[in-house]
Design a protein around this motif. Sequence first.
Motif, PDB file in Angstrom:
ATOM      1  N   ALA A 174       0.857  -1.184   0.000  1.00  0.00           N
ATOM      2  CA  ALA A 174       0.000   0.000   0.000  1.00  0.00           C
ATOM      3  C   ALA A 174       0.891   1.231   0.000  1.00  0.00           C
ATOM      4  CB  ALA A 174      -0.923   0.008   1.222  1.00  0.00           C
ATOM      5  N   TRP A 175       0.329   2.356  -0.396  1.00  0.00           N
ATOM      6  CA  TRP A 175       0.993   3.647  -0.247  1.00  0.00           C
ATOM      7  C   TRP A 175       0.575   4.254   1.092  1.00  0.00           C
ATOM      8  CZ3 TRP A 175       4.388   5.640  -3.852  1.00  0.00           C
ATOM      9  CH2 TRP A 175       4.409   5.039  -5.113  1.00  0.00           C
ATOM     10  N   SER A 176       1.468   5.021   1.669  1.00  0.00           N
ATOM     11  CA  SER A 176       1.072   5.808   2.832  1.00  0.00           C
ATOM     12  C   SER A 176       0.065   6.870   2.386  1.00  0.00           C
ATOM     13  CB  SER A 176       2.287   6.466   3.480  1.00  0.00           C
ATOM     14  OG  SER A 176       2.882   7.396   2.588  1.00  0.00           O
ATOM     15  N   GLN A 177      -0.651   7.429   3.331  1.00  0.00           N
ATOM     16  CA  GLN A 177      -1.693   8.388   2.975  1.00  0.00           C
ATOM     17  C   GLN A 177      -1.143   9.603   2.244  1.00  0.00           C
ATOM     18  OE1 GLN A 177      -3.935   9.331   6.496  1.00  0.00           O
ATOM     19  NE2 GLN A 177      -4.862   7.287   6.654  1.00  0.00           N
ATOM     20  N   GLY A 179       1.588   9.519   0.366  1.00  0.00           N
ATOM     21  CA  GLY A 179       2.331   9.090  -0.808  1.00  0.00           C
ATOM     22  C   GLY A 179       3.831   9.157  -0.661  1.00  0.00           C
ATOM     23  N   ALA A 180       4.334   9.488   0.503  1.00  0.00           N
ATOM     24  CA  ALA A 180       5.776   9.614   0.692  1.00  0.00           C
ATOM     25  C   ALA A 180       6.456   8.269   0.924  1.00  0.00           C
ATOM     26  CB  ALA A 180       6.067  10.548   1.874  1.00  0.00           C
ATOM     27  N   ARG A 181       5.660   7.269   1.352  1.00  0.00           N
ATOM     28  CA  ARG A 181       6.251   5.972   1.691  1.00  0.00           C
ATOM     29  C   ARG A 181       5.472   4.847   1.020  1.00  0.00           C
ATOM     30  NH1 ARG A 181       5.492   9.003   5.642  1.00  0.00           N
ATOM     31  NH2 ARG A 181       3.636   7.923   6.410  1.00  0.00           N
ATOM     32  N   LEU A 182       6.198   3.776   0.717  1.00  0.00           N
ATOM     33  CA  LEU A 182       5.578   2.532   0.291  1.00  0.00           C
ATOM     34  C   LEU A 182       5.601   1.563   1.461  1.00  0.00           C
ATOM     35  CD1 LEU A 182       6.687   1.584  -3.336  1.00  0.00           C
ATOM     36  CD2 LEU A 182       4.375   1.537  -2.399  1.00  0.00           C
ATOM     37  N   LEU A 183       4.501   0.885   1.661  1.00  0.00           N
ATOM     38  CA  LEU A 183       4.364  -0.050   2.770  1.00  0.00           C
ATOM     39  C   LEU A 183       4.137  -1.436   2.182  1.00  0.00           C
ATOM     40  CD1 LEU A 183       1.609   2.112   4.467  1.00  0.00           C
ATOM     41  CD2 LEU A 183       4.084   2.363   4.774  1.00  0.00           C
ATOM     42  N   PHE A 184       4.893  -2.406   2.650  1.00  0.00           N
ATOM     43  CA  PHE A 184       4.666  -3.765   2.170  1.00  0.00           C
ATOM     44  C   PHE A 184       5.024  -4.755   3.260  1.00  0.00           C
ATOM     45  CE2 PHE A 184       8.534  -1.955   0.398  1.00  0.00           C
ATOM     46  CZ  PHE A 184       9.528  -2.851   0.774  1.00  0.00           C
ATOM     47  N   ALA A 185       4.481  -5.974   3.107  1.00  0.00           N
ATOM     48  CA  ALA A 185       4.605  -6.921   4.205  1.00  0.00           C
ATOM     49  C   ALA A 185       4.548  -8.356   3.698  1.00  0.00           C
ATOM     50  CB  ALA A 185       3.483  -6.702   5.224  1.00  0.00           C
ATOM     51  N   PRO A 222       1.958 -23.224   8.997  1.00  0.00           N
ATOM     52  CA  PRO A 222       0.769 -22.666   9.657  1.00  0.00           C
ATOM     53  C   PRO A 222       0.413 -21.293   9.090  1.00  0.00           C
ATOM     54  CG  PRO A 222       2.311 -23.543  11.277  1.00  0.00           C
ATOM     55  CD  PRO A 222       3.028 -23.539   9.955  1.00  0.00           C
ATOM     56  N   ALA A 223      -0.867 -21.062   8.871  1.00  0.00           N
ATOM     57  CA  ALA A 223      -1.328 -19.771   8.364  1.00  0.00           C
ATOM     58  C   ALA A 223      -1.342 -18.748   9.491  1.00  0.00           C
ATOM     59  CB  ALA A 223      -2.718 -19.909   7.771  1.00  0.00           C
ATOM     60  N   THR A 224      -1.127 -17.499   9.123  1.00  0.00           N
ATOM     61  CA  THR A 224      -1.137 -16.423  10.109  1.00  0.00           C
ATOM     62  C   THR A 224      -1.700 -15.160   9.485  1.00  0.00           C
ATOM     63  OG1 THR A 224       0.229 -15.055  11.569  1.00  0.00           O
ATOM     64  CG2 THR A 224       1.250 -15.807   9.532  1.00  0.00           C
ATOM     65  N   ASP A 225      -2.374 -14.356  10.305  1.00  0.00           N
ATOM     66  CA  ASP A 225      -2.846 -13.040   9.871  1.00  0.00           C
ATOM     67  C   ASP A 225      -1.845 -11.946  10.217  1.00  0.00           C
ATOM     68  OD1 ASP A 225      -5.250 -14.030   8.870  1.00  0.00           O
ATOM     69  OD2 ASP A 225      -6.250 -13.873  10.808  1.00  0.00           O
ATOM     70  N   GLU A 226      -0.812 -12.300  10.992  1.00  0.00           N
ATOM     71  CA  GLU A 226       0.182 -11.313  11.404  1.00  0.00           C
ATOM     72  C   GLU A 226       1.193 -11.077  10.293  1.00  0.00           C
ATOM     73  OE1 GLU A 226       0.026  -9.624  14.260  1.00  0.00           O
ATOM     74  OE2 GLU A 226      -1.874 -10.663  14.591  1.00  0.00           O
ATOM     75  N   LEU A 227       1.607  -9.820  10.135  1.00  0.00           N
ATOM     76  CA  LEU A 227       2.499  -9.441   9.046  1.00  0.00           C
ATOM     77  C   LEU A 227       3.756  -8.761   9.564  1.00  0.00           C
ATOM     78  CD1 LEU A 227      -0.167  -7.910   6.609  1.00  0.00           C
ATOM     79  CD2 LEU A 227       0.895 -10.157   6.427  1.00  0.00           C
ATOM     80  N   VAL A 245      -0.374   4.495  11.803  1.00  0.00           N
ATOM     81  CA  VAL A 245      -1.144   4.964  10.654  1.00  0.00           C
ATOM     82  C   VAL A 245      -0.783   4.150   9.418  1.00  0.00           C
ATOM     83  CG1 VAL A 245      -1.601   6.923   9.132  1.00  0.00           C
ATOM     84  CG2 VAL A 245      -1.385   7.281  11.603  1.00  0.00           C
ATOM     85  N   ASP A 246       0.530   3.917   9.231  1.00  0.00           N
ATOM     86  CA  ASP A 246       0.967   3.116   8.089  1.00  0.00           C
ATOM     87  C   ASP A 246       0.437   1.692   8.184  1.00  0.00           C
ATOM     88  OD1 ASP A 246       2.309   5.216   6.974  1.00  0.00           O
ATOM     89  OD2 ASP A 246       4.285   4.622   7.691  1.00  0.00           O
ATOM     90  N   ARG A 247       0.469   1.121   9.374  1.00  0.00           N
ATOM     91  CA  ARG A 247      -0.020  -0.249   9.539  1.00  0.00           C
ATOM     92  C   ARG A 247      -1.516  -0.335   9.257  1.00  0.00           C
ATOM     93  NH1 ARG A 247       3.284  -3.936  11.989  1.00  0.00           N
ATOM     94  NH2 ARG A 247       5.320  -3.148  12.639  1.00  0.00           N
ATOM     95  N   ALA A 248      -2.246   0.695   9.650  1.00  0.00           N
ATOM     96  CA  ALA A 248      -3.681   0.709   9.368  1.00  0.00           C
ATOM     97  C   ALA A 248      -3.933   0.789   7.862  1.00  0.00           C
ATOM     98  CB  ALA A 248      -4.344   1.882  10.083  1.00  0.00           C
ATOM     99  N   ALA A 249      -3.131   1.598   7.149  1.00  0.00           N
ATOM    100  CA  ALA A 249      -3.272   1.704   5.699  1.00  0.00           C
ATOM    101  C   ALA A 249      -2.979   0.367   5.031  1.00  0.00           C
ATOM    102  CB  ALA A 249      -2.340   2.783   5.159  1.00  0.00           C
ATOM    103  N   LEU A 250      -2.004  -0.356   5.552  1.00  0.00           N
ATOM    104  CA  LEU A 250      -1.663  -1.648   4.976  1.00  0.00           C
ATOM    105  C   LEU A 250      -2.750  -2.680   5.261  1.00  0.00           C
ATOM    106  CD1 LEU A 250       0.661  -2.946   3.376  1.00  0.00           C
ATOM    107  CD2 LEU A 250       1.522  -3.822   5.531  1.00  0.00           C
TER     108      LEU A 250
END
Length: 698
Positions: A174-177, A179-185, A222-227, A245-250
């Motif tokens: 995702a992009w940060s709100q 647009g200055a950062r890229l968020l990935f996991a 094992p599957a996980t929802d944690e990133l 905020v970034d984690r919420a956007a992701l």
Amino acid sequence: MSAFAILLAFPAVAHARCDDIIPAPTPETGAKRPITAVDLIGLRDIGDPDSASYAGPSPFAVSPDGSRVAYIINRADLATNGYCRALVVNELRAPGPPAVLDRGGELIKILDVQRGFYLPSGATQTIVPKWSPDGRALAYLRRDNGVTQVWVANADGSGTRAVSRSSIDVDVLAWSQDGARLLFASRRDGAAADAAIDREGEAGWLYDRRVSPEISARPLTPATDELDVVAVEVQSGRTMAADSVDRAALRAAVAPDLPADPVAVAADGRRAWAERAVSSPLAPARLMASGHNGETMQCPAAACAGGALSIWWDGDAVLFLRREGWDKGDTALYRWSVDARAPVTVLRTDDVLHGCVKATTALVCTRENSVTPRRVVTIDVTTGAVREIFDPNPEFAGIRLGQVVRLRWRNDLGLEAWGDLVLPPDYRAGTKLPMVVVQYHSDGFLRGGTGDDYPIYLLAERGFAVLSTERPTFFAAAFPKLKTWYDINAANQKNWGERRSLLSSVLTGVSLAVDRGFADPARVGITGLSDGASTAAFALINARTFAAAAMSTCCMEPNTTATYGGIAWADWLRGMGYPPATANNRAFWRETSLAQNAARIDTPLLLQLADNEFRLALEAFSALREQRKPVEMYVYPDEYHVKWQPVHRRAVYERNLDWFSFWLQHEEDSDPAKAAQYARWRALRSPARSTPQPRPTR
């Protein structure tokens, strides 16, 4: 240490491959040519190739100003046994071929989560590009050398670059709100989990719920929802800890977190949603919306109850797309002013609309029907006017396809069902043809049924009638108090209620085709993958309608099911009413076990299975072979529930065509390379079977 290393400083430009990923203009010649396997396998896809899949994400990303749409085109390449992929952008105001921003990358496949573990499915994952807030760049997932990474492309086509280098797949971005950062996991501690399983193997893997023997002796992850989340400053390439905020956007960008029923939020914060009066997943969800004063408004019209696929706000009105009509065979777009009792119909069609997203005053969707492959269109949200933006497969305008007749019927429970009866292009009225049933959805362009193993138009080209069936609603829908999918599955399974309902639907459709003079009742074949294979097996045991059969998955058997499926699957099945392997409950298996019924099954059966599933077929195959029944099995390496390799798809197509031609038309291909195949098949014929001698063809 993080699994990511940032490479913004070294732009890795994608190598130009697959130059025909954007089709060249196709001249109009007048005469149409026959369809080939290459035509079907090489279709350019946008989004999930399965036309019946409505649950996944849209392939489209609309630019912030609403003027452009970005998406990924995917096409199988037989020459390399791989895939051509491209990130493209269409101008919505000027229809035509899209601009290519990037080419290359490998197919990205879906990992299913079942019983708490990741299971490979072979199905294609829909990769949705992400626009930067200023509309100048797109971030997307691309897979090279077996690992999925994050890439960024300039929206003006001036370049692409890799952003991540991870030891395991990147799952979401995702992009940060601002647009200055890229968020990935990636999945939390994924590399460590894989390494731990490797280390465990040094002293032997404990055989427990993690192991699914039909896939591998190696325990499943094992599957996980944690990133594990990484934030990257786009300009400098500097990594930093992701804040809340970034984690919420992701988290908002993670497709599996989408609600089961659609929700839309207006610019002023008002919501529109679909709400069920009871907690059953099968109960119809009624359209609701927030009024200007915060009050909840309910749409009372019948069109607002059930079937909603997507919801959007358009000013003070709510738009919603809905499946409706006979067994949900139509799609309709409605406009509801929240102070009105009934919505206005904007568009209704029996075409399939997929992946619709809103772009200012229009929806951007794919549109297809039984004879027309998927195209990109816009739909005016006020008038319903449809405009074609891009046809990714213009070659099909010059290809001869079979005639299609839509049949509708009810099964013995009164449930609605339908099917597309495909006839040869040169069909003459009154001719009774051999017919093949293909299951179990018939939405959109007709390829090869669910799983795409049984090429409908190639069968029609060879002189078959093909009945492509759409399944009726679940048998368990008659029990509205069931609250979970587990309970629904258990109700479907009890006394084989769902299986009987599906078989009744198939047999009714076959009878309709026979009664109307299209099909020869003595020469009918049946096919299936997954649930369709279960129906095919049930039919071979409980009906005498079918003269040949082919299955892509197999089988539910008293010994195999609880053994090769593994501990977790065996426990799950027992909770649904299946007996344990030691119960010797022949009464339970009487109507579903091919092995226990092998002595009385004479229908020739072809099994073409993935190497990670074929062990489940060994009990049935061995029993049929011991009884000297006509059965043959092929196993395809590095394949899954849905076969993904183009060369395997071609081989499956060809063998299925040959199999039904041999048993239902008494024909053989004269290709010398197939001599051994036909020698085996001739040996499978029962001496008691009175059929004409095969004649060489083609």
